[in-house]
Design an enzyme around this catalytic site. Structure first.
Site, PDB file in Angstrom:
ATOM      1  N   ARG A   1      37.357 -56.803 -51.476  1.00  0.00           N
ATOM      2  CA  ARG A   1      38.579 -55.988 -51.498  1.00  0.00           C
ATOM      3  C   ARG A   1      38.293 -54.484 -51.492  1.00  0.00           C
ATOM      4  O   ARG A   1      39.085 -53.704 -52.010  1.00  0.00           O
ATOM      5  CB  ARG A   1      39.463 -56.318 -52.719  1.00  0.00           C
ATOM      6  CG  ARG A   1      40.091 -57.682 -52.690  1.00  0.00           C
ATOM      7  CD  ARG A   1      41.053 -57.842 -51.527  1.00  0.00           C
ATOM      8  NE  ARG A   1      41.727 -59.123 -51.616  1.00  0.00           N
ATOM      9  CZ  ARG A   1      41.215 -60.258 -51.157  1.00  0.00           C
ATOM     10  NH1 ARG A   1      40.052 -60.270 -50.540  1.00  0.00           N
ATOM     11  NH2 ARG A   1      41.884 -61.382 -51.272  1.00  0.00           N
TER      12      ARG A   1
ATOM     13  N   GLU B   1      44.716 -53.693 -57.743  1.00  0.00           N
ATOM     14  CA  GLU B   1      44.346 -53.976 -56.349  1.00  0.00           C
ATOM     15  C   GLU B   1      45.141 -53.114 -55.365  1.00  0.00           C
ATOM     16  O   GLU B   1      44.560 -52.596 -54.407  1.00  0.00           O
ATOM     17  CB  GLU B   1      44.509 -55.477 -56.095  1.00  0.00           C
ATOM     18  CG  GLU B   1      43.928 -55.954 -54.782  1.00  0.00           C
ATOM     19  CD  GLU B   1      44.904 -55.753 -53.666  1.00  0.00           C
ATOM     20  OE1 GLU B   1      44.494 -55.177 -52.648  1.00  0.00           O
ATOM     21  OE2 GLU B   1      46.072 -56.142 -53.799  1.00  0.00           O
TER      22      GLU B   1
ATOM     23  N   SER C   1      48.646 -59.693 -55.050  1.00  0.00           N
ATOM     24  CA  SER C   1      47.872 -59.675 -56.296  1.00  0.00           C
ATOM     25  C   SER C   1      47.849 -58.263 -56.853  1.00  0.00           C
ATOM     26  O   SER C   1      47.521 -57.322 -56.133  1.00  0.00           O
ATOM     27  CB  SER C   1      46.435 -60.112 -56.030  1.00  0.00           C
ATOM     28  OG  SER C   1      46.390 -61.411 -55.504  1.00  0.00           O
TER      29      SER C   1
END
Ligand code: EPU
Length: 311
Positions: free
Chosen positions: A116, A291, A193
């Site tokens: 990520r 995130e 998320s």
């Protein structure tokens, strides 16, 4: 620089600067032996590209079905789902380099891809204008690695299924988790998320297991490290699905998504996220990191130590 805005949180006071929306379109397709090379402009919708790949018989995107946003956004946080990561298919990224005021083509090695993250995330230097993807040609999916997906398909880990079946099954799983944008589903009003899954060493893993009194789900992350499921930590730290603080709630379908139940401000969202982060820290000594990209404010300065006292 905005794509579709599906992975950002904008401060209530806005952003003191110019916001641009990526609108460059176009897909060029070239076959090279058993592979296909796609030059995709950053403004192409990602899921339409995945749908086309599945239809044409190009393998490598199928597990990343149903993800909102634009193709040009995918390298920025190295989008991944159900065992595939977009960096596995990226041959190069075309950018406008604001430091040098010039376009440049960046090889994957220069992109700093990790879980990520990439050099493009949380940096204003590069504007991604296009991505070159390379996919294998074939009607079968890549070998399936994600246990939840193979279980849903009733196949063994490593099995391959028709591309369309992989896509449909992933979309069904995502929908069940509220991770497909759907006006009928209030649990889908989220940025996906909210925290990345923490990668920890074996001592921390053992400590989490002791404190939880049960074995946490874990995924090997290399170098003797393990990726823990942030959703699992969140629930066990006292924030079950449906937990709420004001107008912000933990999704009823997935503990990692924070949902705006209607009218919530960014400050309220970050306050709830902070409460969860502190709760997980206090219970497990693991620090969760957000995130989504926070625009016009910073996560570090969003703490309100007294915020919970008034609740
Ligand atoms: N779990 C819970 N409670 C929940 C949900 C999950 O305890 O409410 C536990 C379960 O043990 C489950 C584990 O957490 O096995 C992992 O859950 P899941 O398979 O849903 O995946 P995730 O780790 O929560 C990541 C990505 C998602 C991606 C899925 C599937 C991140 C931060 N999230 O979620 O990506 O769709 O895997 O590949 O990496 C996103 O990035 O916005 C996103 C939605």
């Amino acid at each position: 620089m905005l794509g579709e805005g599906s992975n950002i949180v904008v401060a209530d006071a806005g952003f003191p600067g110019l916001a641009l929306r990526m609108r460059i379109r176009g897909v060029e397709v070239r076959r090279e032996g058993s592979r296909v090379v796609l030059d995709v402009a950053a403004g192409e919708p990602w899921d339409a590209l995945v749908a086309r790949a599945v239809e044409e018989g190009w393998r490598g995107f199928e597990c990343m079905s149903g993800i909102p946003g634009l193709a040009g956004a995918t390298p920025i946080q190295n989008v991944g789902a159900y065992g595939q990561e977009v960096s596995e298919t990226i041959a190069r990224v075309r950018v406008f380099d604001r430091a040098r005021r010039a376009f440049a083509d960046m090889d994957p090695g220069a992109c700093g891809f990790g879980y990520r993250v990439s050099v493009f995330k949380r940096s204003q230097r590069y504007i991604v204008t296009g991505v070159r993807f390379e996919l294998a040609i074939g009607d079968a999916s890549a070998p399936l690695r994600y246990a939840e997906l193979t279980a849903a398909l009733s196949v063994a880990p490593g099995a391959q299924v028709p591309l369309a079946r992989a896509r449909e099954t992933v979309i069904a799983l995502r929908r069940r988790k509220g991770m497909v944008i759907d006006p009928q589903d209030p649990d889908s009003v989220s940025a996906g998320s909210f925290f990345v899954n923490p990668v920890v060493d074996s001592a921390t893993l053992a400590q989490v297991e002791t404190r939880a009194g049960e074995r946490p789900p874990r995924f090997e992350a290399g170098d003797g490290r393990f990726k823990l499921a942030a959703a699992w930590l969140v629930e066990r730290a006292g924030f079950p699905k449906g937990w709420s603080l004001g107008r912000v709630a933990v999704s009823r379908k997935h503990a990692l998504a924070l949902v705006n139940r209607g009218g919530a401000t960014a400050a309220e969202l970050l306050r709830a996220a902070r409460a969860i982060q502190r709760g997980v820290g206090a219970r497990f000594d693991v620090e969760l990191e957000p995130e989504p990209v926070i625009v016009g404010g910073s996560w570090a300065s969003s703490g309100e130590p007294d915020a919970l006292k008034s609740e």
